[in-house]
Design an enzyme around this catalytic site. Structure first.
Site, PDB file in Angstrom:
ATOM      1  N   HIS A   1      53.029 -45.348 -34.400  1.00 44.34           N
ATOM      2  CA  HIS A   1      54.455 -45.316 -34.760  1.00 44.34           C
ATOM      3  C   HIS A   1      54.572 -44.242 -35.851  1.00 44.34           C
ATOM      4  CE1 HIS A   1      58.486 -46.347 -35.524  1.00 44.34           C
ATOM      5  NE2 HIS A   1      58.401 -47.657 -35.672  1.00 44.34           N
TER       6      HIS A   1
ATOM      7  N   ARG B   1      65.404 -51.096 -36.979  1.00 43.33           N
ATOM      8  CA  ARG B   1      65.322 -49.979 -37.908  1.00 43.33           C
ATOM      9  C   ARG B   1      65.113 -48.627 -37.245  1.00 43.33           C
ATOM     10  NH1 ARG B   1      64.518 -54.443 -40.299  1.00 43.33           N
ATOM     11  NH2 ARG B   1      63.494 -54.884 -38.328  1.00 43.33           N
ATOM     12  N   THR B   2      64.185 -48.551 -36.315  1.00 41.72           N
ATOM     13  CA  THR B   2      63.839 -47.234 -35.787  1.00 41.72           C
ATOM     14  C   THR B   2      65.029 -46.644 -35.037  1.00 41.72           C
ATOM     15  OG1 THR B   2      61.587 -48.007 -35.604  1.00 41.72           O
ATOM     16  CG2 THR B   2      62.111 -45.971 -34.447  1.00 41.72           C
TER      17      THR B   2
ATOM     18  N   ARG C   1      60.937 -45.552 -27.506  1.00 46.29           N
ATOM     19  CA  ARG C   1      59.984 -46.627 -27.818  1.00 46.29           C
ATOM     20  C   ARG C   1      59.555 -47.248 -26.495  1.00 46.29           C
ATOM     21  NH1 ARG C   1      60.669 -51.223 -32.317  1.00 46.29           N
ATOM     22  NH2 ARG C   1      60.003 -49.408 -33.529  1.00 46.29           N
TER      23      ARG C   1
ATOM     24  N   LYS D   1      66.318 -51.060 -11.855  1.00 43.73           N
ATOM     25  CA  LYS D   1      66.313 -50.951 -10.383  1.00 43.73           C
ATOM     26  C   LYS D   1      64.995 -50.376  -9.875  1.00 43.73           C
ATOM     27  CE  LYS D   1      70.875 -49.206 -10.846  1.00 43.73           C
ATOM     28  NZ  LYS D   1      71.638 -48.004 -10.561  1.00 43.73           N
TER      29      LYS D   1
END
Ligand code: CP
Length: 308
Positions: free
Chosen positions: A135, A57-58, A107, A86
């Site tokens: 959030h 969703r986000t 995120r 890496k």
């Protein structure tokens, strides 16, 4: 004046009640525009998305929001396909991506990562979820959903059920609700209560009570916000096994609810709301995902100081 212009969205605690109301008015305005008026608002702008943890969703609602307003997006949905794999560090990743985009949503699995990114970035950073901490745009979406579905927030009684210890949406929502005149019932297994330092801070700002038995408070609630038990955040899988499936919201349980109760959930759901609830009048959690796109559209337009 636009209080979001060039702002980072790191913590919900940085925003006032008036900021939220301004954002909701802006979201309503964007929603009411004709397509030909809306799809030029962010023309020429690029959103960068850096997702170090999974999301449906986000990430997709930010992407959908940007496309809806005529902007474009680039980024990675998992770090394995980037040079993070890496060994590149977060600071170097941000210093690079900020040269390619106008705004970044990130995120990250670590608490503090969004704040760190905002400190080093010359472009606005939106926290799309940081560790167990916050959030903020989910909380803005949650409040907007309540406003749209209940007509306002003041005077409501809100139950928050599930994993209140590890669920980052819960913390952002609680601080957001503390700007309004609401009563909050925290319903959880004793092992999943709101973290104590946050509880003691919040009880100075908002009327809070804690419960283990959902049936005890359900008949009083106007909003029931259900959360999943956050399996991935438990230090010991055996502890998760003890508390998973502690609560199942189903139609039988809802016989005790007010007729106009609304049920929200940030999603994803595991088993805490049974599928028989989905087609009931209470279920607003899929509509909430649409409100998330509209709200995030307004947020992007405001931060980038677009005309609309
Ligand atoms: N509500 C929410 O953050 O959902 P995703 O994890 O799918 O982005």
């Amino acid at each position: 004046m636009n209080p979001f212009k060039n702002r980072d969205i790191v913590s919900i605690k940085d925003f006032s009640r008036n900021d939220f109301l301004f954002l909701f008015d802006s979201a309503n305005r964007i929603e009411s525009l004709q397509e030909k008026e809306r799809n030029h608002i962010l023309e020429g702008k690029i959103l960068g998305y850096l997702f170090f943890e999974p999301s449906t969703r986000t990430r997709l609602s930010f992407e959908a929001a940007m496309l809806w307003l005529g902007g474009r997006c680039l980024g990675f949905a998992e770090p394995k396909v980037s040079s993070v794999e890496k060994g590149e560090n977060l600071a170097d990743t941000i210093r690079t991506v900020e040269n390619y985009v106008d705004i970044i949503v990130m995120r990250h699995y670590k608490d503090g990562a969004a704040k760190f990114a905002a400190e080093i970035s010359n472009k606005p950073i939106i926290n799309g979820g940081s560790g167990t901490e916050e959030h903020p745009t989910q909380a803005m979406t949650d409040l907007y959903t309540i406003v749209k579905e209940k007509g306002g927030i003041d005077g409501l009684r809100v139950g928050i059920l599930g994993d209140l210890k590890y669920g980052r949406t819960v913390y952002s929502l609680l601080y957001a609700l503390s700007q309004f005149n609401v009563k909050v019932d925290l319903i959880s297994h004793p092992m999943l209560r709101v973290r104590r330092e946050v509880f003691f801070d919040l009880e100075k700002k908002i009327e809070l009570s804690e419960h283990e038995n959902v049936e005890e408070v359900l008949p009083e609630l106007d909003v029931l916000y259900v959360t999943r038990v956050q399996k991935e955040r438990f230090p010991d899988p055996a502890e998760y096994e003890k508390v998973k499936s502690s609560y199942i919201v189903n139609l039988k349980l809802l016989e005790k609810a007010k007729k106009d109760l609304i049920i929200l959930h940030p999603l994803p759901r595991i088993d805490e709301i049974s599928y028989d609830v989905d087609n009931s009048k209470y279920a607003k959690y899929f509509k909430q995902t649409l409100y998330g796109k509209i709200l995030r559209s307004a947020l992007l337009a405001l931060i980038l100081d677009a005309d609309f």
